[in-house]
Design an enzyme around this catalytic site. Structure first.
Site, PDB file in Angstrom:
ATOM      1  N   THR A 169      71.509 108.276  71.634  1.00  0.00           N
ATOM      2  CA  THR A 169      72.290 108.210  73.009  1.00  0.00           C
ATOM      3  C   THR A 169      72.913 106.954  73.267  1.00  0.00           C
ATOM      4  OG1 THR A 169      70.007 107.540  73.919  1.00  0.00           O
ATOM      5  CG2 THR A 169      70.594 109.878  73.849  1.00  0.00           C
ATOM      6  N   ARG A 171      58.648 105.283  73.034  1.00  0.00           N
ATOM      7  CA  ARG A 171      58.272 103.807  73.516  1.00  0.00           C
ATOM      8  C   ARG A 171      57.800 103.051  72.032  1.00  0.00           C
ATOM      9  NH1 ARG A 171      54.540 104.503  78.983  1.00  0.00           N
ATOM     10  NH2 ARG A 171      56.075 104.156  80.421  1.00  0.00           N
ATOM     11  N   LYS A 225      61.737 105.365  81.728  1.00  0.00           N
ATOM     12  CA  LYS A 225      62.202 104.857  80.471  1.00  0.00           C
ATOM     13  C   LYS A 225      63.320 103.743  80.679  1.00  0.00           C
ATOM     14  CE  LYS A 225      62.622 103.537  76.406  1.00  0.00           C
ATOM     15  NZ  LYS A 225      62.830 104.689  75.371  1.00  0.00           N
ATOM     16  N   ASN A 271      63.400  99.328  80.362  1.00  0.00           N
ATOM     17  CA  ASN A 271      64.320  98.454  79.404  1.00  0.00           C
ATOM     18  C   ASN A 271      65.051  97.386  80.397  1.00  0.00           C
ATOM     19  OD1 ASN A 271      63.290  99.272  76.986  1.00  0.00           O
ATOM     20  ND2 ASN A 271      64.571 100.925  76.990  1.00  0.00           N
ATOM     21  N   ARG A 319      51.649  83.080  88.760  1.00  0.00           N
ATOM     22  CA  ARG A 319      52.411  84.041  89.001  1.00  0.00           C
ATOM     23  C   ARG A 319      53.954  83.995  88.367  1.00  0.00           C
ATOM     24  NH1 ARG A 319      49.443  83.319  93.404  1.00  0.00           N
ATOM     25  NH2 ARG A 319      50.883  81.977  94.121  1.00  0.00           N
ATOM     26  N   GLY A 330      69.814  92.463  71.450  1.00  0.00           N
ATOM     27  CA  GLY A 330      69.866  93.384  70.109  1.00  0.00           C
ATOM     28  C   GLY A 330      69.117  94.707  70.308  1.00  0.00           C
ATOM     29  N   CYS A 356      68.024  99.560  72.388  1.00  0.00           N
ATOM     30  CA  CYS A 356      67.406 100.092  73.692  1.00  0.00           C
ATOM     31  C   CYS A 356      67.749  98.959  74.848  1.00  0.00           C
ATOM     32  CB  CYS A 356      65.810  99.969  73.658  1.00  0.00           C
ATOM     33  SG  CYS A 356      65.247 101.361  72.550  1.00  0.00           S
ATOM     34  N   TYR A 360      68.702  92.607  64.285  1.00  0.00           N
ATOM     35  CA  TYR A 360      68.480  92.050  65.628  1.00  0.00           C
ATOM     36  C   TYR A 360      66.836  91.378  65.870  1.00  0.00           C
ATOM     37  CZ  TYR A 360      65.393  95.782  67.597  1.00  0.00           C
ATOM     38  OH  TYR A 360      64.612  96.577  67.900  1.00  0.00           O
ATOM     39  N   LYS A 361      65.994  91.451  65.185  1.00  0.00           N
ATOM     40  CA  LYS A 361      64.802  90.824  65.460  1.00  0.00           C
ATOM     41  C   LYS A 361      64.310  90.574  64.042  1.00  0.00           C
ATOM     42  CE  LYS A 361      61.266  93.355  67.019  1.00  0.00           C
ATOM     43  NZ  LYS A 361      60.312  93.383  66.096  1.00  0.00           N
ATOM     44  N   ARG A 418      71.229  97.171  64.487  1.00  0.00           N
ATOM     45  CA  ARG A 418      71.997  97.712  65.660  1.00  0.00           C
ATOM     46  C   ARG A 418      71.903  96.657  66.770  1.00  0.00           C
ATOM     47  NH1 ARG A 418      68.590 102.823  66.902  1.00  0.00           N
ATOM     48  NH2 ARG A 418      66.862 101.744  66.718  1.00  0.00           N
TER      49      ARG A 418
END
Length: 465
Positions: free
Chosen positions: A58, A127, A179, A183, A219, A230, A233, A292-293, A300
């Site tokens: 999507t 998720r 959702k 993100n 806090r 990246g 999501c 991206y990680k 992506r």
């Protein structure tokens, strides 16, 4: 439960039928082999069954910033061609609030089905995160959005067969919004950290020392700055709200702009580092990392790709060299698949974001061996790791005097390895994801001077605060 995996991509289906997963993921091979033993089948044709789970891309329209629900709508159309009355269609794809009502319900009704009687619609957004998919599939909580509690509980029972996390049943629009909000919340918090990095860089302050101290407040939990956002999501979903609620999503829009600006900020840092080190040839600069990680093959929305696109727009593309051990296909110009060749052809290595191989610098033998190899060749490594403001300029001497100097700033913070001791500025911590400078520096000593020398120096560690 009989399961049939379906995709229009025949090549992908053929690969799965041959007994091979189509991407790398920790624990996936074992899970895949177990599923095959239990009878999972793969097809490029939709089956007639009582429940369908749709998980398709999507993306968002870059002009309108609205969700592109065409893949979801087309998948539902195909399902409607074969599904029996009474079937339940579960959409796992992340969508903006109202997408099911606007794009999915009309497709079902056009086929003459009555929703709630002939066909049941459910939204159960996925998720999971690449790099930890199998664990999170099992342990993360899930949200089931349905028109009726009865159908929601039915889907919950199915998901309970593999999900040990809490499963909440609610309505569809709430599930859609939840959702996207998750993100978006993360994107805004990342943007705050990135804006801090820019502010601190502009006025010569140590953003990591500031974050470390601020986070001692019970806090406060400021995240680590990064080279951009990246994945499919966090870098995409907030745009759904910007597109659907213009004028109301002001903080969300500002956060997106900040995070999207970070790849150019990294390029500026690279430019400055090159000037400081007397480097003039962009073709002798190497980017270590395309994904991206760390520890995944997912590129992506990768910040590295965004950097390369920016260079292309400014008429200097196709020069910088790239290497990533997880990306085996040719994706960009000057991409290397052999580390030794990559290192031979560059004078500066840039590590944008997580380092492929492991999230711990000291344990990452590829990285430490890279730095040691550069040292033996009398060359320097300039590394931007995990955040655009990080500069680790390593000048390693031969023999027992292994010295990491000149700017172990921010996260790597300036570990200085002397013949007699390791002196570390007080802002070193291991909480930033890539590990502390002390173990990293000691691993470099081990690479250059042997285990005994590393142990001797470890025993003589002193801290300067």
């Amino acid at each position: 439960v009989e399961v049939v995996g379906t995709d229009y991509n025949k090549g992908l289906v053929d690969t799965l039928r041959s007994g091979k997963p189509t991407f790398e993921e920790d624990g996936l091979d074992e899970l895949f082999n177990e599923a095959v033993k239990k009878g999972i089948r793969f097809s490029h044709e939709y089956q007639s069954t009582d429940m369908y789970i749709i998980a398709v891309p999507t993306p968002y329209d870059k002009a309108s910033k609205k969700v592109d629900a065409s893949y979801v709508a087309e998948a539902v159309k195909d399902v409607m061609e074969v599904c029996p009355k009474g079937a339940t269609v579960v959409v796992e794809s992340t969508v903006s609030p109202g997408t099911i009502n606007k794009y999915v319900r009309p497709v079902v009704e056009e086929r003459g089905f009555v929703i709630g009687e002939d066909i049941n619609l459910v939204h159960a957004p996925e998720r999971i995160i690449p790099g930890n998919m199998v664990y999170e599939l099992k342990h993360n909580s899930r949200t089931i959005g349905a028109d009726s509690r009865e159908i929601g509980e039915k889907v919950k029972a199915l998901y309970s067969s593999f999900c040990e996390g809490e499963i909440v049943v609610t309505d569809i629009r709430t599930a859609e919004m939840t959702k996207v909000v998750e993100n978006t919340f993360r994107d805004i918090n990342i943007a705050f950290a990135n804006e801090l990095a820019k502010i601190c860089r502009s006025d010569n302050m140590d953003v990591y020392e500031i974050i470390r101290i601020a986070n001692k407040h019970p806090r406060v939990n400021i995240l680590t700055p990064g080279p951009g956002v990246g994945g499919h999501c966090i870098s995409v979903d907030p745009w759904f709200l910007v597109g659907d609620y213009p004028g109301l999503s002001n903080i969300i829009l500002a956060a997106r702009k900040i995070n999207d600006s970070m790849p150019d900020f990294v390029l500026e840092r690279i430019h400055n580092i090159m000037k400081e080190n007397g480097l003039t040839d962009v073709g002798r600069v190497g980017l270590y990392g395309l994904t991206y990680k760390e520890n995944v093959d997912d590129t992506r929305e990768s910040p590295t790709l965004q950097m390369l696109e920016s260079m292309e727009r400014h008429l200097c593309g196709g020069q910088i060299k790239v290497y990533d051990p997880y990306v085996t296909r040719d994706l960009v110009p000057n991409q290397y698949h052999d580390l030794d060749s990559f290192l031979h052809d560059v004078d500066m290595v840039v590590l944008p974001g997580g380092i492929p191989g492991t999230p711990n610098l000291a344990a990452n033998k590829t990285v430490t061996e890279t730095c040691a190899a550069f040292a033996r060749a009398g060359r320097k490594v300039a590394a931007i790791c995990a955040a655009p403001s990080i500069l680790a300029s390593l000048g390693l001497l031969e023999g027992r005097n292994a010295t990491a100097h000149a700017g172990f700033q921010d996260q790597l913070a300036g570990a200085i390895v002397h013949d007699e001791e390791v002196v570390v500025d007080g802002n070193i911590t291991t909480s930033y994801g890539l590990g502390g400078a002390i173990p990293f520096a000691l691993e470099l000593v081990r690479q250059l001077a042997g285990q005994a020398e590393a142990e001797r120096i470890r025993n003589a560690i002193a801290y300067r605060h």
